[in-house]
Design a protein around this motif. Structure first.
Motif, short mmCIF file in Angstrom:
data_model
loop_
_atom_site.label_atom_id
_atom_site.label_comp_id
_atom_site.label_asym_id
_atom_site.label_seq_id
_atom_site.Cartn_x
_atom_site.Cartn_y
_atom_site.Cartn_z
N THR A 109 0.81 -1.29 0.08
CA THR A 109 -0.14 -0.08 0.09
C THR A 109 0.97 1.09 -0.04
N HIS A 110 2.19 1.11 0.13
CA HIS A 110 3.12 2.00 0.37
C HIS A 110 4.66 1.41 0.10
N THR A 111 5.45 2.14 -0.46
CA THR A 111 6.83 1.73 -0.74
C THR A 111 7.60 1.61 0.64
N SER A 112 6.87 2.26 1.77
CA SER A 112 7.60 1.95 3.21
C SER A 112 7.55 0.47 3.55
N ALA A 113 6.78 -0.50 2.68
CA ALA A 113 6.88 -1.71 2.95
C ALA A 113 8.30 -2.53 2.85
N TYR A 133 -0.89 -0.01 -4.33
CA TYR A 133 -2.15 -0.62 -4.38
C TYR A 133 -2.88 -0.09 -3.38
N ARG A 134 -4.25 0.72 -3.72
CA ARG A 134 -5.12 0.96 -2.70
C ARG A 134 -6.46 0.87 -3.17
N ARG A 135 -7.32 0.38 -2.30
CA ARG A 135 -8.78 0.50 -2.84
C ARG A 135 -9.46 1.71 -2.50
N HIS A 147 2.11 5.22 -7.97
CA HIS A 147 3.66 4.79 -7.85
C HIS A 147 4.07 5.80 -6.85
N GLN A 148 4.96 5.25 -6.03
CA GLN A 148 5.47 6.22 -4.97
C GLN A 148 7.05 5.79 -5.03
N MET A 149 7.81 6.98 -4.40
CA MET A 149 9.13 6.77 -4.09
C MET A 149 9.24 6.89 -2.68
#
Ligand code: PHE
Length: 375
Positions: A109-113, A133-135, A147-149
């Motif tokens: 749900t975020h690149t923090s993963a 990905y987020r609903r 997309h995130q960085m």
């Protein structure tokens, strides 16, 4: 690391009660927009990489940011939430907000993963870009895939030297991010706003004054000590940030609709060139087709579930779904909602007949899957 190598079909598993990944979302895995030459998202990614590369100098004792942009989007809920101290009952974990593969894995749900994997693997300074990905609702600026960085920087600390202070870490963070944002946006007004993230303290957001309004560019903060300790970094200090690449690309290139990033229309792609920020000139859109749907809500009705049904059936034809009327029956107190669905094809005109057929399937599925009563 997190590469699961699953095909789109293996992501959609109606037999697993935890699985809520839809076929239309699964199709987006592996599209590789961040690797596509001359794609605006790839251009912005590269501008940020280059800016950090100029900013940090090994000769001055800085760490260089190592870049990752092909880590797999399937991650464990442990890495996406638990490792980041996100509480078990946090809203972001709800199945109405997150796409789950099974009880233990989800689409990031975020690149923090990736923070804790990369720290445990020994990386102390890195940038990591990817599809998340987020609903969510559907409109010009929301799409279930974006997309995130992520950036993470562990402060250099000599053996035996005293612990770097939170203040020094925060100052380093602010300086680094202000110069990268100035590099990309030029001479803009910036301001820092207090924020909250479970994994950083203090937490803040950086905003820029753009087109006559304050625009949030990124969230960041000093990483919670517990996270670093759990990753074997003892009392070292670190900062982290996360930013949305579509949001930046939309303002930098003046792209009016988030769905354009996914189009194959050459009129879009021919306008961008690696390394350059240019103004996008909208080409004429094909006409929209509007359909309304009304139903009596069920007690556990959730809007995002309805959006998912509509998107599942209508795919990228769905431009927008909006609630246009809500009505409570004076006697029974039942609540009825009316949603307006805007259909539009990016690359051709639609016929009313084809949309009527799709709308009929949407009506049936809404009644069957959500247990609502159509009107
Ligand atoms: N992951 C956060 C988000 O998606 C952003 C963030 C990253 C905030 C790193 C702080 C540190 O909103």
């Amino acid at each position: 690391r997190t590469s699961e190598g699953l095909s789109a079909e293996e992501l959609v598993r109606p037999d697993d009660p935890h699985n809520n990944i839809t076929a239309s979302v699964a199709k987006h895995l592996g599209r590789g927009l961040l690797h596509r030459p001359n794609h605006p998202l790839q251009i912005v990614k590269q501008l940020i990489y280059d800016s950090f590369d100029r900013k940090f100098d090994v000769a001055k004792g800085d760490n260089k940011m190592i870049t990752f942009d092909d880590l797999h989007p399937i991650c464990t809920t442990q890495a996406c939430f638990d490792d980041l101290l996100i509480p078990a009952d946090h809203v972001s974990r709800r199945p109405s907000d997150t796409f789950y593969l099974d009880s233990e894995r989800c689409l990031r749900t975020h690149t923090s993963a990736h923070q804790t994997h990369l720290l445990r693997d020994g990386y102390e300074a890195f940038l990591c870009a990817g599809d998340v990905y987020r609903r969510d609702e559907i409109d010009q600026s929301h799409y279930p895939v974006f997309h995130q960085m992520e950036g993470m920087y562990v402060m250099p600390q000599a053996d035996g030297a005293p612990q770097v202070s939170v203040e020094a870490t925060e100052a380093h963070l602010r300086d680094a991010l202000e110069s990268v944002v100035a590099d990309i946006f030029g001479d803009v007004k910036m301001r820092w706003v207090e924020a909250y993230f479970p994994f950083t303290e203090p937490s803040m957001e950086l905003e820029i004054w753009f087109n006559e309004e304050w625009l949030e560019v990124l969230g960041c903060g000093v990483v919670q000590q517990e996270i670093l300790r759990n990753c074997g970094l003892g009392d070292r200090r670190a900062w982290a940030f996360g930013l949305g690449l579509e949001r930046l690309a939309m303002v930098l290139f003046q792209i009016p609709d988030i769905r354009l990033f996914w189009t194959e229309d050459p009129r879009f792609h021919e306008q961008f060139q690696d390394g350059k920020i240019t103004d996008f000139k909208p080409y004429s859109k094909y006409p929209a087709c509007l359909k309304d749907i009304s139903f009596w809500l069920s007690p556990d009705f959730h809007e995002n579930d309805f959006f998912a049904v509509v998107r599942e059936i209508g795919g990228d034809l769905i431009e927008r779904v909006e609630l246009i009327d809500e009505f409570t029956h004076p006697k029974t107190q039942r609540v009825s909602n009316c949603f307006r669905i805007t259909f539009r094809h990016m690359d051709r005109s639609l016929t009313n007949e084809e949309i009527d057929k799709i709308q009929e399937v949407i009506r049936e599925s809404t009644a069957n899957q959500l247990g609502v009563e159509l009107r």
